[in-house]
Design a protein around this motif. Structure first.
Motif, PDB file in Angstrom:
ATOM      1  N   HIS B   4     -48.458  14.680  58.872  1.00 15.55           N
ATOM      2  CA  HIS B   4     -48.856  14.434  57.488  1.00 15.55           C
ATOM      3  C   HIS B   4     -48.596  13.303  56.772  1.00 15.55           C
ATOM      4  O   HIS B   4     -49.600  12.671  56.219  1.00 15.55           O
ATOM      5  N   ARG B  23     -52.769  15.448  54.566  1.00 17.24           N
ATOM      6  CA  ARG B  23     -51.894  15.986  53.692  1.00 17.24           C
ATOM      7  C   ARG B  23     -52.499  16.983  52.938  1.00 17.24           C
ATOM      8  O   ARG B  23     -53.916  16.733  52.227  1.00 17.24           O
ATOM      9  N   LYS B  24     -52.258  18.229  52.656  1.00 22.44           N
ATOM     10  CA  LYS B  24     -53.155  19.336  52.086  1.00 22.44           C
ATOM     11  C   LYS B  24     -52.708  19.528  50.561  1.00 22.44           C
ATOM     12  O   LYS B  24     -53.604  19.984  49.653  1.00 22.44           O
ATOM     13  N   LYS B  25     -51.472  19.257  50.392  1.00 20.90           N
ATOM     14  CA  LYS B  25     -51.027  19.612  49.043  1.00 20.90           C
ATOM     15  C   LYS B  25     -50.348  18.483  48.275  1.00 20.90           C
ATOM     16  O   LYS B  25     -49.353  18.089  48.897  1.00 20.90           O
TER      17      LYS B  25
END
Lengths: 219, 145
Positions: B4, B23-25
C-alpha cells in the motif's frame, strides 16, 4: 508454548480484568565490590540500570533486591535510598539482584488504556477501507492478540509467538465472560470483573489451550 | 498481494519520504498530521511493547495486523524508521525493509553528497529505484480497479 497473560478492556478503555498466567523470571543476582561498575538511575519510582550491561544484567533491568531483602521502590528494605546506599563503600561487598521489573497494577491500567487508543489509531491510519483496529501485534518475544466484540469490549491475550489457536481461545474467553460475568446478577457492566467462576473457567481454558497447543472449537 | 505505502522517518520524527502504490483510503487528515500520527503511534507502540514484554527483547516490535492490512516496521541502529503497509498475505517484510535500507537508502542517499541527511528526500534517483524495487517484489501486484 505459553500464554503469558490475559487483559480485558471495557468500552471506555479501562482495564476490567487482568490475569498473569506465566511470568518468566529472568533475573541475575551478583555480588559486587566497591565501586559499582554499573550506572544506575531513577526511573518511574524504581532504580534501573542505565549503562554497564554485562553477565545477564541488561540495560533497563531494575534492582529487585539487595542482600536478599526485596527493595521498596527507590529505597532498600530498611528505608534508605538505594543510590546513596550504593555510593557508600562501607556497605560493600553487596549482593544485588537485577531483573525485569514486574508491572504494578497502575502500570497495567495505563498500558491497557494506551492499547485501547493504539487500536483506534491503527484503524484510522489504514490504507484500506473498512479496517478494524489492531488485531495482532508481533514482536520477537511475544504476540499480542486482540478481539473486539460488537459491544466494544476487547479481549487481549499475550502469548508465545508460536502458539496457535489463539483466535479460538479469544472467542472462548468471550463466551466465558458472557456466561460467568454478564449473567452474574451482582456484576455491573464495564466494572472490574470479580467473579470466581469467571477466574476458574478462564484458567481452565488457558490450560487447555496450552496443553493442546491449539485450542479446538469443541467444549 | 500488494504493497500500500511506505514511510521513512528519521530519529527526530520528521518524515523523510512517503510514497503510495495502492492506497484505497486516505486518513481524513492532512499529510503532515498523518505523518505525525504515524510516528507517534509507533513511538507509543514501541514503548508499550517494551513495558508489556514478559522477557527481554532483542529486536522489539516487528509488525501489527488488522482485519485489512499489515504494517511492517524496521528500525536501523541510527534511528531511521521504515514502515511498510501491505495486505495480509505478506507475513514478513523485514528483509525487504532491510534491503531497502542497505541497497537503496545507503547507496543513493547516504552516499550522495548532494542529499542532506535529516531533510526530506528529494533524490529522484532514490525515488525511481525504490519504485522499481517495490514493483519487482514478488508480492506486489497493481490492484485491478
Amino acid at each position: 508454548m505459553v500464554i503469558f497473560s490475559v487483559y480485558v478492556v471495557n468500552k471506555a478503555g479501562g482495564l476490567i480484568y487482568q490475569y498473569d498466567n506465566y511470568v518468566p523470571r529472568a533475573d541475575a543476582e551478583k555480588t559486587f565490590s566497591f565501586p559499582l561498575d554499573l550506572v544506575l538511575k531513577h526511573h518511574d519510582e524504581k532504580v534501573v540500570v542505565s549503562f554497564g550491561q554485562r553477565d545477564g544484567i541488561k540495560v533497563g533491568h531494575a534492582v529487585l533486591s539487595i542482600n536478599g531483602a526485596d527493595v521498596l521502590g527507590k529505597n532498600t528494605a530498611e528505608g534508605k535510598d538505594i543510590l546513596e546506599y550504593l555510593k557508600d563503600s562501607s556497605n560493600y561487598p553487596v549482593s544485588i539482584r537485577f531483573g525485569r521489573a514486574r508491572l504494578s497494577s497502575n502500570e497495567k491500567l495505563m498500558l491497557a488504556s494506551m492499547f485501547h487508543s493504539l487500536f483506534a489509531i491503527g484503524s484510522q491510519l489504514s490504507p484500506e477501507v473498512g479496517s478494524s483496529g489492531i488485531e495482532m501485534l508481533e514482536t520477537d518475544v511475544f504476540k499480542l492478540h486482540c478481539y473486539q466484540t460488537l459491544t466494544g469490549i476487547k479481549f487481549i491475550v499475550l502469548a508465545d509467538p508460536r502458539q496457535s489457536g489463539i483466535d479460538a481461545l479469544l472467542r472462548k474467553i468471550y463466551e466465558i465472560y458472557s456466561d460467568f460475568a454478564l449473567k452474574n446478577p451482582f456484576y455491573s457492566l464495564e466494572m472490574p470483573i470479580r467473579c470466581e467462576l469467571f477466574d476458574q473457567n478462564l484458567k481452565g481454558s488457558l490450560e487447555i489451550a496450552e496443553k493442546a497447543g491449539n485450542f479446538g472449537a469443541g467444549s | 498481494m500488494t504493497v500500500h505505502n511506505l514511510y521513512i522517518f528519521d530519529r527526530n520524527g520528521s518524515c523523510l519520504y512517503y510514497n503510495e502504490w495502492n492506497r484505497k483510503k486516505q486518513a481524513g487528515i492532512s499529510k503532515d498530521e498523518e505523518f505525525k500520527l504515524m510516528y507517534g503511534m509507533l513511538f507509543s507502540i514501541r514503548s508499550f511493547v517494551s513495558k508489556m514484554s514478559p522477557l527481554d527483547m532483542k529486536e522489539g516490535f516487528l509488525s501489527f495486523q488488522t482485519s485489512k492490512y499489515r504494517l511492517h516496521y524496521y528500525e536501523t541502529p541510527s534511528g531511521l524508521r521504515f514502515i511498510l503497509n501491505t495486505d495480509l498475505s505478506v507475513s514478513n517484510a523485514r528483509d525487504t525493509l532491510q534491503s531497502i535500507y542497505s541497497s537503496l537508502y545507503v547507496e543513493y542517499v547516504v552516499k550522495n553528497p548532494v542529499c542532506v541527511l535529516g531533510q526530506s528526500l528529494d533524490s529522484e534517483l532514490f525515488s525511481s529505484r525504490l519504485d522499481a524495487f517495490i514493483k519487482a517484489l514478488p508480492y506486489y501486484s497493481p490492484r485491478a480497479a
